[in-house]
Design a protein around this motif. Structure first.
Motif, short mmCIF file in Angstrom:
data_model
loop_
_atom_site.label_atom_id
_atom_site.label_comp_id
_atom_site.label_asym_id
_atom_site.label_seq_id
_atom_site.Cartn_x
_atom_site.Cartn_y
_atom_site.Cartn_z
N GLY A 13 -71.82 -20.22 -12.92
CA GLY A 13 -70.53 -19.99 -12.29
C GLY A 13 -70.14 -21.14 -11.38
O GLY A 13 -70.98 -21.97 -11.00
N ALA A 14 -68.86 -21.20 -11.05
CA ALA A 14 -68.38 -22.26 -10.15
C ALA A 14 -68.97 -22.07 -8.77
O ALA A 14 -69.16 -20.93 -8.31
N PRO A 15 -69.30 -23.16 -8.07
CA PRO A 15 -69.88 -23.01 -6.73
C PRO A 15 -68.88 -22.42 -5.75
O PRO A 15 -67.68 -22.65 -5.85
N GLY A 16 -69.39 -21.64 -4.82
CA GLY A 16 -68.54 -21.11 -3.77
C GLY A 16 -68.27 -22.19 -2.74
O GLY A 16 -68.90 -23.25 -2.74
N PRO A 17 -67.32 -21.94 -1.84
CA PRO A 17 -66.98 -22.97 -0.84
C PRO A 17 -68.16 -23.34 0.06
O PRO A 17 -68.29 -24.50 0.46
N GLU A 18 -69.02 -22.38 0.39
CA GLU A 18 -70.15 -22.70 1.27
C GLU A 18 -71.06 -23.73 0.61
O GLU A 18 -71.52 -24.67 1.26
N GLN A 19 -71.31 -23.57 -0.69
CA GLN A 19 -72.16 -24.52 -1.40
C GLN A 19 -71.44 -25.83 -1.64
O GLN A 19 -72.01 -26.91 -1.45
N ARG A 39 -58.90 -24.12 -7.77
CA ARG A 39 -59.81 -24.55 -6.71
C ARG A 39 -61.27 -24.45 -7.13
O ARG A 39 -62.13 -25.14 -6.56
N ASP A 40 -61.57 -23.61 -8.12
CA ASP A 40 -62.94 -23.57 -8.66
C ASP A 40 -63.32 -24.94 -9.23
O ASP A 40 -64.45 -25.40 -9.07
N TYR A 41 -62.37 -25.55 -9.91
CA TYR A 41 -62.62 -26.88 -10.47
C TYR A 41 -62.79 -27.91 -9.36
O TYR A 41 -63.68 -28.77 -9.42
N VAL A 42 -61.96 -27.82 -8.32
CA VAL A 42 -62.07 -28.74 -7.19
C VAL A 42 -63.45 -28.63 -6.55
O VAL A 42 -64.11 -29.64 -6.29
N ARG A 43 -63.91 -27.42 -6.33
CA ARG A 43 -65.20 -27.21 -5.66
C ARG A 43 -66.34 -27.75 -6.50
O ARG A 43 -67.27 -28.39 -5.99
#
Length: 273
Positions: free
Chosen positions: A176-182, A258-262
Motif C-alpha cells: 500500500g501507499a505510505p502514510g504521511p507519518e512514514q 497525494r498517495d502518489y506524492v507520498r
C-alpha cells in the motif's frame, strides 16, 4: 479555429471609431468613412481568423500570431489544456484550447490556440476541423496528455487518425501507499522547506531539469501544510499540487493523488540517504 463572430464584433467597434474620426476631422466624407469601416470589418472577418499559424518540429511548437512568431520547446510543454464553456448571450457551447506550460504553472495560463463550437453535450459538432485533428495528432506523436482524451479521440476517429495512447496506470506498492507519518519522517521543517523551494523555483528557470524535483517537493509541502492546518483551502492547494506532479509525470493515478506524492517523496528521500 478562431470564431469569426468574435472578431467581427471587435472589427465593427474599431471600424466605427475610425469612421467617426474620419468624418469629424474631415479626412473623408460620409461615404468614404463608411467604406473605411466596411474594410476594417472585412479584414476582421476574413483575414484575422487566418492570421496565426501553428507549426511543430523536432524542437517544439512555433506559434505565429499577427505575424509574430514565438517558439515553445517540447521540454516546456506539459500538455494541451481544454476548457469547455458556455456563451450566456446565445446559449452556445464552446471549447477553448491552450498550451499547458511548465512555467507559469496553472491549467489555463498558456497561449490560446483556438476556440471551436461544440454541442450541448460537449461533444464535437458536425465534422471536426482537420486543423483540430492535426493539433491532437501532434500531441499523440509526442506522447503529451490532453485534458479531454475522449473528445480528442472522437475527433481523431472521425478524421481517421491514430488515437491518443492511454496513460500508464500507477500502481501503489503491494503493501500500500505510505502514510504521511512514514513518507515525511525526517523531512525538513515546513518553513525551511518553503525557503528552499523559493530558491529552487528560481533555479528551475535556468535549469528546467529541476522542475520535477520542484513539483514533487512543492506537492509534499502542500500536503504537510494541510495535515497540519486541516482547512479546506489547504486541502485544495494540496490536491492541485499533487495533480500537477501527476500531469508532469504523464501517468494516471486512481484515487487520491497525494498517495502518489507520498510514495514518490519517500522514494526520493530514501535514494538521497
Amino acid at each position: 479555429m478562431q470564431q469569426r463572430g468574435e472578431l467581427v464584433g471587435v472589427g465593427s467597434m474599431v471600424g466605427l471609431v475610425v469612421a467617426i474620426l474620419l468624418a469629424e476631422t474631415g479626412t473623408a466624407g460620409g461615404g468614404g468613412a463608411f467604406l473605411a469601416m466596411a474594410a476594417i470589418v472585412a479584414v476582421a472577418a476574413f483575414a484575422l481568423p487566418h492570421a496565426y499559424w501553428l507549426r511543430a518540429d523536432e524542437n517544439g511548437i512555433i506559434l505565429v500570431r499577427l505575424l509574430v512568431p514565438r517558439r515553445y520547446a517540447w521540454a516546456d510543454i506539459r500538455g494541451l489544456a481544454m476548457e469547455l464553456g458556455r456563451d450566456e448571450e446565445n446559449d452556445g457551447h464552446h471549447l477553448t484550447l491552450r498550451l499547458r506550460l511548465a512555467e507559469p504553472s496553472g491549467r489555463f495560463r498558456g497561449p490560446r490556440l483556438g476556440r471551436i463550437d461544440v454541442t450541448e453535450e460537449d461533444t464535437p459538432e458536425g465534422v471536426p476541423p482537420r486543423a483540430l485533428a492535426e493539433l491532437f495528432a501532434v500531441f499523440v506523436e509526442h506522447q503529451l496528455p490532453v485534458d479531454l482524451p475522449e473528445f480528442a479521440n472522437e475527433v481523431l476517429r472521425v478524421r481517421g487518425m491514430p488515437q491518443l495512447p492511454p496513460l500508464p496506470l500507477w500502481a501503489p506498492p503491494v503493501e500500500g501507499a505510505p502514510g504521511p507519518e512514514q513518507a515525511y519522517a525526517g523531512a525538513p521543517g515546513i518553513q525551511d522547506e518553503r525557503d528552499d523551494l523559493v530558491a529552487l523555483g528560481k533555479a528551475v528557470k535556468r535549469r528546467p531539469g529541476l522542475s520535477r524535483e520542484y513539483l514533487l517537493r512543492r506537492a509534499a509541502l502542500a500536503d504537510r501544510v494541510f495535515l497540519r492546518d486541516g482547512d479546506g483551502l489547504a486541502l485544495a492547494i494540496a490536491l492541485r499540487a499533487a495533480e500537477q506532479l501527476v500531469e508532469h509525470d504523464r501517468i494516471k493515478v486512481e484515487g487520491d493523488h497525494r498517495d502518489y506524492v507520498r510514495q514518490q517523496y519517500l522514494s526520493r528521500r530514501t535514494l538521497d540517504r
